[in-house]
Design a protein around this motif. Sequence first.
Motif, PDB file in Angstrom:
ATOM      1  N   TYR A 417       0.825  -1.200   0.000  1.00  0.00           N
ATOM      2  CA  TYR A 417       0.000   0.000   0.000  1.00  0.00           C
ATOM      3  C   TYR A 417       0.867   1.262   0.000  1.00  0.00           C
ATOM      4  CZ  TYR A 417      -4.492  -2.367   0.692  1.00  0.00           C
ATOM      5  OH  TYR A 417      -5.628  -3.122   0.520  1.00  0.00           O
ATOM      6  N   LEU A 418       1.920   1.271   0.815  1.00  0.00           N
ATOM      7  CA  LEU A 418       2.790   2.443   0.890  1.00  0.00           C
ATOM      8  C   LEU A 418       3.542   2.667  -0.423  1.00  0.00           C
ATOM      9  CD1 LEU A 418       4.238   2.069   4.508  1.00  0.00           C
ATOM     10  CD2 LEU A 418       2.919   4.014   3.630  1.00  0.00           C
ATOM     11  N   HIS A 419       4.027   1.584  -1.021  1.00  0.00           N
ATOM     12  CA  HIS A 419       4.734   1.738  -2.291  1.00  0.00           C
ATOM     13  C   HIS A 419       3.801   2.271  -3.369  1.00  0.00           C
ATOM     14  CE1 HIS A 419       6.605   0.424  -6.149  1.00  0.00           C
ATOM     15  NE2 HIS A 419       7.668   0.936  -5.555  1.00  0.00           N
ATOM     16  N   THR A 420       2.602   1.722  -3.442  1.00  0.00           N
ATOM     17  CA  THR A 420       1.627   2.175  -4.432  1.00  0.00           C
ATOM     18  C   THR A 420       1.241   3.630  -4.199  1.00  0.00           C
ATOM     19  OG1 THR A 420       0.736  -0.071  -4.585  1.00  0.00           O
ATOM     20  CG2 THR A 420      -0.646   1.699  -5.432  1.00  0.00           C
ATOM     21  N   GLU A 421       1.046   3.977  -2.945  1.00  0.00           N
ATOM     22  CA  GLU A 421       0.625   5.340  -2.588  1.00  0.00           C
ATOM     23  C   GLU A 421       1.667   6.387  -2.996  1.00  0.00           C
ATOM     24  OE1 GLU A 421      -0.030   7.817   1.565  1.00  0.00           O
ATOM     25  OE2 GLU A 421      -0.498   5.676   1.513  1.00  0.00           O
ATOM     26  N   HIS A 422       2.962   6.039  -2.876  1.00  0.00           N
ATOM     27  CA  HIS A 422       4.026   7.008  -3.160  1.00  0.00           C
ATOM     28  C   HIS A 422       4.603   6.868  -4.567  1.00  0.00           C
ATOM     29  CE1 HIS A 422       3.966   7.138   1.272  1.00  0.00           C
ATOM     30  NE2 HIS A 422       4.382   8.374   1.119  1.00  0.00           N
ATOM     31  N   ALA A 423       4.162   5.870  -5.321  1.00  0.00           N
ATOM     32  CA  ALA A 423       4.764   5.589  -6.619  1.00  0.00           C
ATOM     33  C   ALA A 423       4.527   6.715  -7.624  1.00  0.00           C
ATOM     34  CB  ALA A 423       4.220   4.280  -7.173  1.00  0.00           C
ATOM     35  N   LYS A 424       5.541   6.947  -8.438  1.00  0.00           N
ATOM     36  CA  LYS A 424       5.430   7.835  -9.594  1.00  0.00           C
ATOM     37  C   LYS A 424       5.455   6.962 -10.849  1.00  0.00           C
ATOM     38  CE  LYS A 424       7.519  11.811  -7.253  1.00  0.00           C
ATOM     39  NZ  LYS A 424       8.683  12.746  -7.204  1.00  0.00           N
ATOM     40  N   THR A 425       6.644   6.497 -11.226  1.00  0.00           N
ATOM     41  CA  THR A 425       6.721   5.565 -12.363  1.00  0.00           C
ATOM     42  C   THR A 425       6.794   4.117 -11.905  1.00  0.00           C
ATOM     43  OG1 THR A 425       9.143   5.688 -12.423  1.00  0.00           O
ATOM     44  CG2 THR A 425       7.920   7.308 -13.736  1.00  0.00           C
ATOM     45  N   GLY A 426       7.084   3.877 -10.634  1.00  0.00           N
ATOM     46  CA  GLY A 426       7.251   2.516 -10.123  1.00  0.00           C
ATOM     47  C   GLY A 426       5.956   1.723 -10.099  1.00  0.00           C
ATOM     48  N   ARG A 427       6.014   0.484 -10.591  1.00  0.00           N
ATOM     49  CA  ARG A 427       4.862  -0.411 -10.567  1.00  0.00           C
ATOM     50  C   ARG A 427       4.956  -1.349  -9.366  1.00  0.00           C
ATOM     51  NH1 ARG A 427       5.932  -1.619 -16.858  1.00  0.00           N
ATOM     52  NH2 ARG A 427       7.995  -1.015 -16.096  1.00  0.00           N
ATOM     53  N   THR A 428       3.818  -1.865  -8.939  1.00  0.00           N
ATOM     54  CA  THR A 428       3.754  -2.678  -7.725  1.00  0.00           C
ATOM     55  C   THR A 428       3.055  -4.001  -8.033  1.00  0.00           C
ATOM     56  OG1 THR A 428       3.396  -0.578  -6.548  1.00  0.00           O
ATOM     57  CG2 THR A 428       3.186  -2.609  -5.270  1.00  0.00           C
ATOM     58  N   TYR A 429       3.624  -5.097  -7.545  1.00  0.00           N
ATOM     59  CA  TYR A 429       3.034  -6.425  -7.753  1.00  0.00           C
ATOM     60  C   TYR A 429       3.049  -7.201  -6.440  1.00  0.00           C
ATOM     61  CZ  TYR A 429       3.651  -5.459 -12.733  1.00  0.00           C
ATOM     62  OH  TYR A 429       3.591  -4.887 -13.987  1.00  0.00           O
ATOM     63  N   SER A 430       1.990  -7.982  -6.234  1.00  0.00           N
ATOM     64  CA  SER A 430       1.834  -8.765  -5.006  1.00  0.00           C
ATOM     65  C   SER A 430       1.644 -10.244  -5.355  1.00  0.00           C
ATOM     66  CB  SER A 430       0.615  -8.261  -4.227  1.00  0.00           C
ATOM     67  OG  SER A 430       0.316  -9.100  -3.132  1.00  0.00           O
ATOM     68  N   TYR A 431       2.210 -11.122  -4.520  1.00  0.00           N
ATOM     69  CA  TYR A 431       2.015 -12.554  -4.742  1.00  0.00           C
ATOM     70  C   TYR A 431       1.965 -13.301  -3.416  1.00  0.00           C
ATOM     71  CZ  TYR A 431       6.873 -13.719  -3.560  1.00  0.00           C
ATOM     72  OH  TYR A 431       8.049 -13.917  -2.892  1.00  0.00           O
ATOM     73  N   VAL A 432       1.404 -14.511  -3.476  1.00  0.00           N
ATOM     74  CA  VAL A 432       1.495 -15.500  -2.402  1.00  0.00           C
ATOM     75  C   VAL A 432       2.026 -16.784  -3.026  1.00  0.00           C
ATOM     76  CG1 VAL A 432       0.220 -16.944  -0.781  1.00  0.00           C
ATOM     77  CG2 VAL A 432      -0.361 -14.533  -1.007  1.00  0.00           C
ATOM     78  N   PHE A 433       3.062 -17.343  -2.423  1.00  0.00           N
ATOM     79  CA  PHE A 433       3.617 -18.609  -2.891  1.00  0.00           C
ATOM     80  C   PHE A 433       3.003 -19.726  -2.053  1.00  0.00           C
ATOM     81  CE2 PHE A 433       6.913 -21.958  -2.695  1.00  0.00           C
ATOM     82  CZ  PHE A 433       7.025 -22.239  -4.045  1.00  0.00           C
ATOM     83  N   SER A 434       2.337 -20.685  -2.708  1.00  0.00           N
ATOM     84  CA  SER A 434       1.553 -21.686  -1.966  1.00  0.00           C
ATOM     85  C   SER A 434       1.871 -23.121  -2.349  1.00  0.00           C
ATOM     86  CB  SER A 434       0.052 -21.419  -2.171  1.00  0.00           C
ATOM     87  OG  SER A 434      -0.292 -21.534  -3.543  1.00  0.00           O
ATOM     88  N   PHE A 506      -0.672  -4.444  -8.506  1.00  0.00           N
ATOM     89  CA  PHE A 506      -1.401  -4.212  -7.264  1.00  0.00           C
ATOM     90  C   PHE A 506      -1.721  -2.732  -7.182  1.00  0.00           C
ATOM     91  CE2 PHE A 506      -1.559  -2.830  -2.878  1.00  0.00           C
ATOM     92  CZ  PHE A 506      -2.225  -3.830  -2.203  1.00  0.00           C
ATOM     93  N   THR A 507      -2.979  -2.416  -6.905  1.00  0.00           N
ATOM     94  CA  THR A 507      -3.366  -1.025  -6.649  1.00  0.00           C
ATOM     95  C   THR A 507      -4.139  -0.979  -5.332  1.00  0.00           C
ATOM     96  OG1 THR A 507      -5.561  -1.065  -7.698  1.00  0.00           O
ATOM     97  CG2 THR A 507      -3.644  -0.699  -9.142  1.00  0.00           C
ATOM     98  N   ASN A 508      -4.265   0.202  -4.787  1.00  0.00           N
ATOM     99  CA  ASN A 508      -4.959   0.349  -3.506  1.00  0.00           C
ATOM    100  C   ASN A 508      -6.468   0.179  -3.625  1.00  0.00           C
ATOM    101  OD1 ASN A 508      -2.515   0.747  -2.334  1.00  0.00           O
ATOM    102  ND2 ASN A 508      -2.755   2.945  -1.993  1.00  0.00           N
TER     103      ASN A 508
END
Length: 553
Positions: A417-434, A506-508
């Motif tokens: 959430y913090l990375h997405t909130e402050h991002a300019k050009t940076g993209r954000t991705y989330s995963y769970v390894f199961s 990932f987006t908020n």
Amino acid sequence: MMLRILALAALCLGSTSAASLGVVYTEGGMVEGKSHSVGLFRDMDTFRGIPFAAPPGRFEKPKPHPGWDGVLKATEFRKRCLQLDFTETQTMGSEDCLYLNIWVPQGRKVSTGLPVMVFIYGGGFLVGSAHGANFLNNYLYDGQEIADRGNVIVVTFNYRVGTLGFLSSGDASGPGNYGLWDQHAAISWVHRNIKAFGGDPNNITIFGESAGAVSVNFQILSPHNKGLIRRAISQSGVALTPWAYNKNPRALAEKVATKVGCPTNESMMSCLRMTDPVALTMATPVALKGSPEDPLVFNLVLCPVVDGDFIPEEPSNLFANAADVDYIVGVNDCDGHIFTGFDVPSVNQPLHHTDPTVVKRLLISMTKEKGEEAAVLAYNVYTSTWGDNPKQETIKRTVVDIETDFLFLVPSQATLYLHTEHAKTGRTYSYVFSMPSRMPGYPSWMGADHADDLQYVFGKPFSTPLGYFPRHRDVSGYMIAYWTNFATSGDPNMGESSVPTHWPTFTNTTNQYLDINDKITKDSVKSNLRTRYVHFWTYTYASLPMVANPSTQ
């Protein structure tokens, strides 16, 4: 005639074999590694043991290496940084340990402009090495499979751990974070020199697991790395985790000083700098034991600190520094299991009963800063589906879920959430390894334990095929494809490797993540990961007032 044909074929193949770098010029001098074939028209240049800094001064930042004459034969891994061995009764490694290793894939022509992936190992900031655990000549952190399959350059390096890497006096006499400075020095060296190896210095991805994942997060948050890092991947660890940084390092430093016979006044660091390094390492505070009343996490106290320099303030306030860094953050679905094995051993003992009260006792310990009300609220959240007579599997899984959420998943979600909130050009991705754990003796309901992902990221199902099944090669192939595509383009879906399904950002608002295992389909893209528990820890619990002195960790 047949012999002549075979000889001619061999000659033709030899003349069209893959290219090789040969001797490479670096800022310190010339280096020469080894080259070997990994397939038709595919070779791998491997360099082991290149110094990226001088032998470090005790409790000092790393300094540039003075260089060498002639050609450095970079063919063997160097010793790990001085640390306790697995028995905790003696040490292994050396103070002279700041070396790195490089894997460069080659085709018919010498590679140029390749993406670069720099790995940071875990080990609780206490142990670890650039080459990792090994059986005979099979090293865990061998970069060959990643480099070959993803057409990227892979770099691993040593950094100081334990007392020599992370002891801090809490003031200017010994600010700490020496291991983080070593990491920074290695990344900086790569940025300055990797072009000579065929890499793109403007396309560096750092990735790491556990304490290495925490380190990755600190590296992109630190103002000292501006412009050095393009992308980052944190596997099971971020700077917001409860064990990521010590808020009271002075108390720990004084304990070490007392153990080795140094004063605890203003002369403490001067004395420690003159103390035998083995004695200092043996004084490393290690307490690998836990209980519901004293969870293991609160015994992991030798780690980074907010020093006003490398980490200038609380990590949550530094995410603007990573605004242009593409970032993947993820966890294993049973990451906390490694801790519950210490805190509640019966979780792994099918014939041993786990008392339901252990859940309440564990939560009381974890929420002690907020008092009894916090523990009650947490208990109600985690036992709401139990019913009157919960099964043993339900109780044991709840214990693992609590430690996974508290130590890994919730801090990782907050970081996303913090990375997405402050991002300019940076993209954000989330995963769970199961992918279920392959460890023998684990409960049948177990998912992926802490560090289970490493064997797949480093391609062990391909390099040691007899130890794995086809499904393990599937998940390994998927992870290497996503990871190296991301390093190439900043998008895990775009690169040289095909992937089984599209992994959205990932987006908020969407909160989407990818569930990674051997059966990835479009249905593996999910959203709102454990929302109820994330909301509890990040909002309900966080809003409660402090009723006790903050933990030293």
